[in-house]
Write a protein that holds these residues in place. Structure first.
Motif, PDB file in Angstrom:
ATOM      1  N   TRP A 204      -3.237   2.255  -0.060  1.00 21.39           N
ATOM      2  CA  TRP A 204      -2.612   3.092   0.975  1.00 21.39           C
ATOM      3  C   TRP A 204      -3.623   3.572   2.010  1.00 21.39           C
ATOM      4  O   TRP A 204      -3.328   3.600   3.206  1.00 21.39           O
ATOM      5  CB  TRP A 204      -1.939   4.300   0.319  1.00 21.39           C
ATOM      6  CG  TRP A 204      -0.813   3.942  -0.589  1.00 21.39           C
ATOM      7  CD1 TRP A 204      -0.795   4.029  -1.956  1.00 21.39           C
ATOM      8  CD2 TRP A 204       0.472   3.415  -0.214  1.00 21.39           C
ATOM      9  NE1 TRP A 204       0.410   3.604  -2.445  1.00 21.39           N
ATOM     10  CE2 TRP A 204       1.204   3.227  -1.404  1.00 21.39           C
ATOM     11  CE3 TRP A 204       1.060   3.099   1.005  1.00 21.39           C
ATOM     12  CZ2 TRP A 204       2.505   2.723  -1.413  1.00 21.39           C
ATOM     13  CZ3 TRP A 204       2.350   2.601   1.011  1.00 21.39           C
ATOM     14  CH2 TRP A 204       3.058   2.418  -0.192  1.00 21.39           C
TER      15      TRP A 204
ATOM     16  N   TYR B 157      -0.012   7.915   0.590  1.00 22.57           N
ATOM     17  CA  TYR B 157       0.379   7.389   1.903  1.00 22.57           C
ATOM     18  C   TYR B 157       0.489   8.530   2.910  1.00 22.57           C
ATOM     19  O   TYR B 157      -0.016   8.435   4.037  1.00 22.57           O
ATOM     20  CB  TYR B 157       1.709   6.652   1.775  1.00 22.57           C
ATOM     21  CG  TYR B 157       2.340   6.210   3.068  1.00 22.57           C
ATOM     22  CD1 TYR B 157       1.851   5.107   3.762  1.00 22.57           C
ATOM     23  CD2 TYR B 157       3.444   6.878   3.592  1.00 22.57           C
ATOM     24  CE1 TYR B 157       2.454   4.681   4.948  1.00 22.57           C
ATOM     25  CE2 TYR B 157       4.045   6.473   4.767  1.00 22.57           C
ATOM     26  CZ  TYR B 157       3.549   5.373   5.441  1.00 22.57           C
ATOM     27  OH  TYR B 157       4.141   4.966   6.614  1.00 22.57           O
TER      28      TYR B 157
ATOM     29  N   SER C 181       3.452   8.280  10.324  1.00 18.54           N
ATOM     30  CA  SER C 181       4.757   8.495   9.700  1.00 18.54           C
ATOM     31  C   SER C 181       5.040   9.983   9.631  1.00 18.54           C
ATOM     32  O   SER C 181       4.112  10.804   9.545  1.00 18.54           O
ATOM     33  CB  SER C 181       4.758   7.902   8.290  1.00 18.54           C
ATOM     34  OG  SER C 181       5.872   8.357   7.545  1.00 18.54           O
TER      35      SER C 181
ATOM     36  N   ASN D 242      -4.013   2.358   6.372  1.00 14.71           N
ATOM     37  CA  ASN D 242      -3.454   3.482   7.123  1.00 14.71           C
ATOM     38  C   ASN D 242      -4.503   4.434   7.670  1.00 14.71           C
ATOM     39  O   ASN D 242      -4.258   5.091   8.690  1.00 14.71           O
ATOM     40  CB  ASN D 242      -2.473   4.263   6.237  1.00 14.71           C
ATOM     41  CG  ASN D 242      -1.253   3.452   5.890  1.00 14.71           C
ATOM     42  OD1 ASN D 242      -0.448   3.137   6.745  1.00 14.71           O
ATOM     43  ND2 ASN D 242      -1.117   3.080   4.618  1.00 14.71           N
TER      44      ASN D 242
ATOM     45  N   ASN E 100       1.582   0.764   5.941  1.00 15.35           N
ATOM     46  CA  ASN E 100       2.145   0.621   4.592  1.00 15.35           C
ATOM     47  C   ASN E 100       1.044   0.257   3.601  1.00 15.35           C
ATOM     48  O   ASN E 100      -0.030   0.823   3.646  1.00 15.35           O
ATOM     49  CB  ASN E 100       3.304  -0.366   4.588  1.00 15.35           C
ATOM     50  CG  ASN E 100       4.501   0.166   5.357  1.00 15.35           C
ATOM     51  OD1 ASN E 100       4.809   1.355   5.286  1.00 15.35           O
ATOM     52  ND2 ASN E 100       5.154  -0.681   6.120  1.00 15.35           N
ATOM     53  N   GLU E 101       1.294  -0.709   2.728  1.00 15.84           N
ATOM     54  CA  GLU E 101       0.290  -1.078   1.730  1.00 15.84           C
ATOM     55  C   GLU E 101      -0.589  -2.230   2.192  1.00 15.84           C
ATOM     56  O   GLU E 101      -1.333  -2.799   1.393  1.00 15.84           O
ATOM     57  CB  GLU E 101       0.966  -1.464   0.416  1.00 15.84           C
ATOM     58  CG  GLU E 101       1.505  -0.314  -0.390  1.00 15.84           C
ATOM     59  CD  GLU E 101       2.027  -0.772  -1.737  1.00 15.84           C
ATOM     60  OE1 GLU E 101       1.258  -0.773  -2.712  1.00 15.84           O
ATOM     61  OE2 GLU E 101       3.218  -1.122  -1.819  1.00 15.84           O
TER      62      GLU E 101
END
Length: 262
Positions: free
Chosen positions: A119, A164, A151, A123, A95-96
């Motif tokens: 982001w 993201y 994701s 990640n 996530n962040e």
């Protein structure tokens, strides 16, 4: 003998202080792993490690920012010092990062590099840092399991979270390349792609939105519910085990049918 027996393997789970990471740590420990519970916030990691120990497992809590290569290297060394090996790395932090922004989202063309860094830092760069730091130990012992939680946004793209999506796609591409490089050392590298999962961050958002919004969202899922952390932990445990020794360079969706893949 259980095919998911982790047989005292030493496993690091990043971002394991809550949500999916917590469940991954608990499940790996329940299958015999000695778990390093990592989180940016030590108190969260300590609580999860205590849960594991209270249940009869082995665990330690280690604070580290996954985007800090020196801190990550220290975490790897401590794992080997404490448990003797480093067998499994689960890149779950995402996530962040530790301090998400509360500002309303803007169209990506109105964002800046500072916005992108929130982001991409955890990640993508965090995954690269952790794999970079873990690899020398795994090469030396000629075995290892590298697992990254990405994701479905990184597989199929998602409007509104473009950077993201790019970060997660980048992590998957990195893991595929790593799989080609490290296969000769009996080190596997795989990704697990998840869709919306009811974590402490996501669940309150879904609960607060109008029921018709939730209904529209769930229409995109073949299995008409959002994910739960325990939905992800089974496949991760398999990928961490010896049963996955001929599985590498893949991205496995665990997504309730949000998207399909061959």
């Amino acid at each position: 003998m259980s095919i998911l027996d982790l047989n005292s393997k030493a496993a690091i789970v990043t971002g394991a202080g809550q949500g999916i990471g917590r469940q991954l740590a608990l499940t790996l420990a329940a299958h015999g792993a000695k778990v390093v519970v990592n989180d940016y916030f030590l108190e969260r990691a300590t609580q999860v490690a205590r849960e594991i120990v209270d249940a009869g497992g082995q665990a330690i809590a280690v604070q580290a920012d996954v985007t800090d290569l020196n801190g990550v290297r220290a975490m790897m060394r401590r794992t080997v010092d404490e448990f003797g090996t480093l067998d499994v790395l689960v890149n779950n932090a995402g996530n962040e990062g530790a301090n998400p922004s509360s500002a309303p989202p803007k169209p990506f063309w109105e964002t800046s590099p500072e916005d992108w860094q929130r982001w991409l830092g955890v990640n993508l760069f965090g995954v690269i840092a952790c794999v970079t730091a873990a690899t020398p130990f795994m090469v030396k012992q000629q075995s290892g399991r590298l697992i990254t939680i990405i994701s479905d946004a990184g597989r199929v793209g998602e409007s509104g979270i473009e950077v993201y999506s790019g970060g997660k796609a980048g992590a998957a591409g990195f893991m595929r390349a790593v799989a080609r490089t490290l296969g000769r050392y009996n080190i596997t590298a795989n990704c697990v792609a998840i869709a919306a999962t009811l974590t402490p961050t996501i669940a309150p958002v879904i609960e607060a939105q109008p029921p018709e919004t939730t209904k529209r969202q769930l229409e995109r899922y073949v299995i008409r519910r959002f994910g739960r952390p325990e939905d992800i932990s089974g496949l991760v445990t398999l990928l961490a085990s010896d049963s996955s020794s001929w599985m590498t360079g893949q991205t496995y969706p665990v997504n309730g049918g949000f998207s399909f893949a061959m």
